[in-house]
Design a protein around this motif. Structure first.
Motif, PDB file in Angstrom:
ATOM      1  N   TYR A  25     -24.267  88.426  44.921  1.00 40.35           N
ATOM      2  CA  TYR A  25     -24.667  87.480  43.877  1.00 40.35           C
ATOM      3  C   TYR A  25     -24.974  88.186  42.554  1.00 40.35           C
ATOM      4  N   TRP A  26     -25.408  89.422  42.652  1.00 41.06           N
ATOM      5  CA  TRP A  26     -25.751  90.183  41.454  1.00 41.06           C
ATOM      6  C   TRP A  26     -24.516  90.575  40.640  1.00 41.06           C
ATOM      7  N   PHE A  27     -23.366  90.696  41.326  1.00 41.45           N
ATOM      8  CA  PHE A  27     -22.178  91.273  40.693  1.00 41.45           C
ATOM      9  C   PHE A  27     -21.639  90.427  39.537  1.00 41.45           C
ATOM     10  N   PRO A  28     -21.387  89.123  39.721  1.00 49.04           N
ATOM     11  CA  PRO A  28     -20.915  88.330  38.574  1.00 49.04           C
ATOM     12  C   PRO A  28     -21.942  88.207  37.457  1.00 49.04           C
ATOM     13  N   LEU A  29     -23.229  88.302  37.789  1.00 55.17           N
ATOM     14  CA  LEU A  29     -24.254  88.289  36.739  1.00 55.17           C
ATOM     15  C   LEU A  29     -24.077  89.489  35.814  1.00 55.17           C
ATOM     16  N   ARG A  30     -23.774  90.644  36.404  1.00 57.85           N
ATOM     17  CA  ARG A  30     -23.542  91.846  35.596  1.00 57.85           C
ATOM     18  C   ARG A  30     -22.263  91.710  34.763  1.00 57.85           C
ATOM     19  N   ILE A  31     -21.224  91.086  35.332  1.00 59.30           N
ATOM     20  CA  ILE A  31     -19.978  90.878  34.595  1.00 59.30           C
ATOM     21  C   ILE A  31     -20.234  90.028  33.355  1.00 59.30           C
ATOM     22  N   ILE A  32     -21.007  88.965  33.528  1.00 59.62           N
ATOM     23  CA  ILE A  32     -21.312  88.072  32.405  1.00 59.62           C
ATOM     24  C   ILE A  32     -22.145  88.798  31.354  1.00 59.62           C
ATOM     25  N   GLU A  33     -23.115  89.585  31.800  1.00 60.89           N
ATOM     26  CA  GLU A  33     -23.943  90.347  30.864  1.00 60.89           C
ATOM     27  C   GLU A  33     -23.118  91.340  30.062  1.00 60.89           C
ATOM     28  N   ASN A  34     -22.126  91.933  30.686  1.00 58.31           N
ATOM     29  CA  ASN A  34     -21.337  92.995  30.041  1.00 58.31           C
ATOM     30  C   ASN A  34     -20.501  92.513  28.863  1.00 58.31           C
ATOM     31  N   VAL A  35     -20.265  91.198  28.750  1.00 62.49           N
ATOM     32  CA  VAL A  35     -19.508  90.698  27.601  1.00 62.49           C
ATOM     33  C   VAL A  35     -20.434  90.350  26.440  1.00 62.49           C
ATOM     34  N   GLY A  36     -21.748  90.524  26.627  1.00 61.62           N
ATOM     35  CA  GLY A  36     -22.690  90.291  25.546  1.00 61.62           C
ATOM     36  C   GLY A  36     -23.545  89.049  25.691  1.00 61.62           C
ATOM     37  N   VAL A 212     -18.189  82.624  26.467  1.00 57.23           N
ATOM     38  CA  VAL A 212     -18.154  81.855  27.715  1.00 57.23           C
ATOM     39  C   VAL A 212     -16.718  81.716  28.207  1.00 57.23           C
ATOM     40  N   ILE A 213     -15.801  81.439  27.288  1.00 55.30           N
ATOM     41  CA  ILE A 213     -14.386  81.302  27.662  1.00 55.30           C
ATOM     42  C   ILE A 213     -13.856  82.616  28.218  1.00 55.30           C
ATOM     43  N   THR A 214     -14.315  83.718  27.670  1.00 56.12           N
ATOM     44  CA  THR A 214     -13.853  85.035  28.114  1.00 56.12           C
ATOM     45  C   THR A 214     -14.180  85.291  29.582  1.00 56.12           C
ATOM     46  N   ILE A 215     -15.372  84.907  29.996  1.00 56.08           N
ATOM     47  CA  ILE A 215     -15.782  85.195  31.374  1.00 56.08           C
ATOM     48  C   ILE A 215     -15.559  84.016  32.327  1.00 56.08           C
ATOM     49  N   LEU A 216     -14.971  82.938  31.824  1.00 55.08           N
ATOM     50  CA  LEU A 216     -14.802  81.742  32.656  1.00 55.08           C
ATOM     51  C   LEU A 216     -13.951  81.982  33.908  1.00 55.08           C
ATOM     52  N   PRO A 217     -12.816  82.676  33.821  1.00 50.52           N
ATOM     53  CA  PRO A 217     -12.013  82.876  35.043  1.00 50.52           C
ATOM     54  C   PRO A 217     -12.768  83.591  36.166  1.00 50.52           C
ATOM     55  N   SER A 218     -13.450  84.684  35.824  1.00 52.66           N
ATOM     56  CA  SER A 218     -14.183  85.414  36.854  1.00 52.66           C
ATOM     57  C   SER A 218     -15.380  84.611  37.355  1.00 52.66           C
TER      58      SER A 218
END
Length: 261
Positions: A25-36, A212-218
Motif C-alpha cells: 500500500y505504501w508503494f503507490p503513495l511514494r509514486i504519487i509523492e515523487n511527481v510533486g 494528477v493526470i500524470t500519475i492517473l494510470p499507475s
C-alpha cells in the motif's frame, strides 16, 4: 437456516492472500509523492480513484442499506478513519513502524470480540496477543536506541488499528449487507476524511490537474486492480469471522511490508 457457503479455511486463505496485497500500500503513495504531490493528497487520490467504478454500481444497490443502516454507516466511518490514519502513517513514519502499530489490532479485536460479540478466547489467541505485545516493546526500544523516536505517524498507525477493530466489529453485526454498497460507503468515507486531513490538518493545497493526470494510470492500476478487490474480500470476510481472527490473518501484510520497504 441460511446455508454456509464458505468454509473457515477458504475464508482464512482469502484474507491472508488479500492482506498480502496491502503490504504494498505504501508503494503507490511514494509514486504519487515523487511527481510533486504532497503526501496527504496522495492518500486522497489513492482512495478516491475506486469511487469512479463503485459509484455507478452503488446506484443500483443502495436500497440494500436499509437492512442495517446504523451498523453499516458506523462501519464505514470507522474503517474510513482507519484507512485514512494508516495511509498518513505510511507517509509520516517508516513503513515497518506504521504496519506493526496497525497490527496491534488483534489485541483490540480480541477484547472487542469477547466483550461485544461473545467470542471464546483460545490459547492460540493468547499467544498471538503476547507476540503483539512483545513486538510493541521492541518497537519502543528500537525507537529510543536508534535516535528515531516515535512521532505523529506512529500515533496514526496505532489509532488506525483501533478504528479498524471498531469498524470490523460493527461489520460482524451487519453480515447481510451486500459488499458493493458497503465498499462504496467505506471509500467515500475514507476520501472525505483524507481530504479533511490534507486541507485542515496539513493545510496542503490541492495538486495541479496536470500532476494528477500524470500519475492517473499507475494510480488506477494500484487502487482499482490491486487494492479494491483485496479490500472487498477483507470487508466481506469481516462480516463473517470475528475481528480478532481477521486481524491475525491480515498480518501477512507485515511480512510483505517488511520485505518490500
Amino acid at each position: 437456516m441460511q446455508k454456509k457457503i464458505y468454509s473457515d479455511t477458504s475464508l482464512s486463505f482469502a484474507t491472508f492472500a488479500s492482506a498480502s496485497a496491502w503490504g504494498m500500500y505504501w508503494f503507490p503513495l511514494r509514486i504519487i509523492e515523487n511527481v510533486g504531490i504532497s503526501s496527504a493528497w496522495s492518500v486522497v487520490i489513492i482512495n478516491a480513484c475506486p469511487i469512479i467504478i463503485l459509484l455507478p454500481l452503488f446506484l443500483f444497490s443502495y436500497r440494500n442499506l436499509r437492512r442495517n443502516p446504523k451498523s453499516i454507516f458506523f462501519s464505514a466511518l470507522m474503517i474510513g478513519l482507519a484507512i485514512t490514519m494508516y495511509g498518513n502513517a505510511l507517509v509520516e513514519t517508516t513503513v515497518i513502524r506504521a504496519t506493526l502499530l496497525f497490527y496491534l489490532n488483534p489485541i483490540l479485536g480480541t477484547i472487542v470480540g469477547i466483550v461485544y460479540l461473545s467470542e471464546q478466547l483460545s490459547k492460540a489467541r493468547v499467544l498471538s496477543i503476547f507476540i503483539a505485545l512483545l513486538g510493541l516493546l521492541l518497537l519502543f526500544s528500537e525507537g529510543n536506541e536508534t535516535g528515531h523516536p516515535l512521532n505523529i505517524g506512529d500515533f496514526y498507525g496505532l489509532l488506525s488499528g483501533l478504528f479498524w477493530v471498531l469498524g470490523a466489529a460493527s461489520l460482524k453485526q451487519a453480515s447481510s449487507v451486500p459488499i458493493i454498497p458497503l465498499t462504496t460507503l467505506i471509500y467515500i468515507s475514507t476520501t472525505i476524511f483524507s481530504i479533511i486531513f490534507a486541507t485542515l490538518i496539513y493545510s496542503d493545497t490541492p495538486p495541479e490537474t496536470s500532476l494528477v493526470i500524470t500519475i492517473l494510470p499507475s494510480t488506477i492500476f494500484w487502487s482499482i486492480i490491486i487494492f479494491l478487490p483485496s479490500f472487498m474480500i477483507i470487508f466481506k470476510v469481516s462480516q463473517i469471522l470475528f475481528p480478532g481472527r481477521v486481524g491475525l490473518l491480515m498480518m501477512s501484510e507485515v511480512m510483505v511490508a517488511v520485505i518490500s520497504a
